[in-house]
Scaffold this active site. Structure first.
Site, short mmCIF file in Angstrom:
data_model
loop_
_atom_site.label_atom_id
_atom_site.label_comp_id
_atom_site.label_asym_id
_atom_site.label_seq_id
_atom_site.Cartn_x
_atom_site.Cartn_y
_atom_site.Cartn_z
N LYS A 78 15.65 16.95 70.46
CA LYS A 78 14.19 16.94 70.55
C LYS A 78 13.54 16.07 69.49
O LYS A 78 14.13 15.74 68.46
CB LYS A 78 13.65 18.37 70.53
CG LYS A 78 13.94 19.09 71.85
CD LYS A 78 13.23 20.40 72.02
CE LYS A 78 13.46 20.94 73.43
NZ LYS A 78 12.87 22.27 73.63
N ARG A 123 20.47 26.06 74.49
CA ARG A 123 20.37 25.16 75.65
C ARG A 123 20.58 23.74 75.13
O ARG A 123 19.79 23.26 74.30
CB ARG A 123 19.01 25.32 76.30
CG ARG A 123 18.79 24.48 77.56
CD ARG A 123 17.43 24.76 78.17
NE ARG A 123 17.21 23.98 79.37
CZ ARG A 123 16.71 22.76 79.39
NH1 ARG A 123 16.38 22.16 78.24
NH2 ARG A 123 16.54 22.11 80.54
#
Length: 385
Positions: free
Chosen positions: A333, A367
Site C-alpha cells: 500500500k 490479506r
C-alpha cells in the site's frame, strides 16, 4: 452505547485517554487496562460513576452532546471490570451490566474464536493468509496481470501452493481514485474464475471482494464462501440478506468515503473510536441477519492518512473487544511506499515485516499479494507470541 477495553500501557492509547479524561500520569502502568463506556445516557453514567467511586476506585467521566450522553473510563484489570459489572447488576442496571460482561468475555476469548467455513475449521489461535487475486485491468499493484482466466487460475493455485488459506478474488479495483464498474462487468470477470478454480479443486476457500449484492449472490452460488465488502455492507444494504441466505462468512471493512474520493484529505476527530463504533454497528447488522462468521477489517489505506494507518497498526488490540477476528490488509500500500520511498513493485519485503507486526498486535488474517512472504511473516509472528 459502545464498550471497549483498551491497553493503557500503550503510549498512544494513554495519550489519547489522558487528553480526553485528564488521566493522571501515575495511572500509566505496564499491563493496566481501561474500560471505556461511550455514549451512555448521562443518568446511567452518573450512577456508574458513583458505584466506582463508592469502592474508592478511580473513574473518569467526559460529558458530551449537550449533557445528554457521557463517556466513562475506568482503569484497572479484568477482574476489576468483572466486579464492577456485578455491582452494576446488583444496582438494577441490567442492560449496562450484561453488556460489560459480554465485552469482557469477547476480549478474553479473542484468541480462541473458531469458525467453520465451508467445512474447514479456522482456529484463530493462529493467523491465516488470504491471497489477493485481482481480475481487473486497473488495480494499483497487479492490474491486468490476471485478467485472463487461465492465468488467474494458475496464479490462484500458485498462491495455494505458497500457503494461502483463502483466495480473495476481486473484479473491481478499489484503489484511490477508482470508479465503480458495472455489475455485468464484475460478474463476467469473477464468476468464471471461481468456477474454474473449484472445478479443479473444490476444497479451495474462496472469498470475493465485492460490495454489490447481485455479484455476491452469483459468486456464492458459484461456490465462494466469504464476501469481503470494503463498505462494511453500507454501499448496498441488500448484501447482508444475500450473505445470510447462503450461510456465508463476511468481512466488514471500514472506509471513509468511497474509493474515488476517500483519499481527499480524510480527517477524524477520534480515529480508532470512529472505526470501532462503525464496525460494532455493522457487526450488529450482520448478527441481526443471523450471519455467524464475521471478520472485521479497520480499512488500512481506505480513507486514511499515512499517520492514521500506522496508528491503526499500533492499536489493532483495541478491536479485540468486538470479539471478531481482525483482518489486516497492508500489502504494497501507498503508506509503505511513501514511508520508505519505494515503488509499488519494491514493497514486498516491507509488506511482510508490517504483516508480522500486524499479527503480533492482534491480526488473525493478513490479506497479501506475496503469499510466500506473508506465510513466513505469519509463522514468524506466531512463534514470537
Amino acid at each position: 452505547m459502545e464498550i471497549q477495553i483498551k491497553n493503557l500501557s500503550s503510549q498512544v492509547v494513554f495519550k489519547e485517554c489522558s487528553q480526553k479524561y485528564k488521566i493522571f500520569r501515575d495511572v500509566y502502568a505496564k499491563g493496566l487496562l481501561g474500560l471505556e463506556i461511550r455514549n451512555i445516557d448521562s443518568s446511567d453514567g452518573d450512577r456508574i460513576h458513583k458505584i466506582v467511586l463508592s469502592e474508592k476506585e478511580i473513574c473518569y467521566k467526559s460529558t458530551e452532546r449537550d449533557n445528554r450522553e457521557t463517556c466513562i473510563f475506568i482503569p484497572g484489570a479484568i477482574w476489576n471490570f468483572k466486579e464492577l459489572a456485578k455491582r452494576i447488576l446488583a444496582a438494577g442496571n441490567e442492560d449496562v451490566g450484561y453488556k460489560i460482561i459480554n465485552a469482557i468475555k469477547k476480549y478474553e476469548n479473542y484468541d480462541s474464536v473458531s469458525y467453520n467455513i465451508g467445512g474447514r475449521v479456522f482456529n484463530f489461535e493462529h493467523s491465516y493468509v488470504m491471497g489477493i487475486l485481482n481480475i481487473t485491468p486497473d488495480s494499483f499493484s497487479d492490474g491486468g496481470r490476471y485478467i485472463d482466466k487461465q492465468e488467474a487460475v494458475r496464479h490462484a493455485f500458485q498462491m495455494c501452493g505458497d500457503g494461502a488459506d483463502i483466495i480473495d478474488i476481486g473484479g473491481e479495483s478499489t484503489r484511490p481514485g477508482s470508479l465503480p464498474v458495472s455489475v455485468e462487468d464484475e460478474l463476467e470477470r469473477v464468476v468464471p474464475v471461481i468456477e474454474a478454480i473449484l472445478k479443479e479443486n473444490d476444497k479451495v476457500v474462496i472469498s470475493v471482494d465485492t460490495n454489490k449484492s447481485r455479484v455476491a449472490d452469483e459468486a456464492l452460488k458459484a461456490g465462494a464462501l466469504i464476501i469481503n465488502d470494503i463498505s462494511g455492507m453500507t454501499f448496498d444494504r441488500d448484501i447482508a440478506s444475500v450473505v445470510a441466505k447462503h450461510n456465508a462468512a463476511v468481512v466488514l471493512m471500514h472506509i471513509k468515503g468511497a474509493p474515488e474520493n476517500m483519499q481527499n484529505n480524510p480527517q477524524y476527530s477520534d480515529l480508532i473510536n470512529e472505526i470501532y463504533d462503525f464496525l460494532h454497528e455493522q457487526a450488529e447488522v450482520a448478527r441481526k441477519h443471523n450471519i455467524k462468521n464475521i471478520i472485521i477489517d479497520p480499512g488500512i489505506g481506505f480513507g486514511k492518512t499515512v499517520e492514521n494507518n500506522f496508528e491503526i497498526l499500533k492499536r489493532l488490540e483495541d478491536f479485540k473487544t468486538l470479539g471478531y477476528p481482525v483482518l489486516a490488509g497492508v500489502s504494497r500500500k501507498t503508506f509503505l511506499g511513501k514511508t520508505f520511498n519505494l515503488d509499488v513493485d519494491k514493497r514486498d519485503e516491507v509488506t511482510a515485516i508490517t504483516e508480522a507486526l500486524a499479527i503480533k498486535n492482534g491480526a488473525k488474517i493478513i490479506r497479501t499479494h506475496n503469499v510466500k512472504l506473508g506465510k513466513q511473516a505469519a509463522i514468524l509472528a506466531g512463534n514470537m507470541s
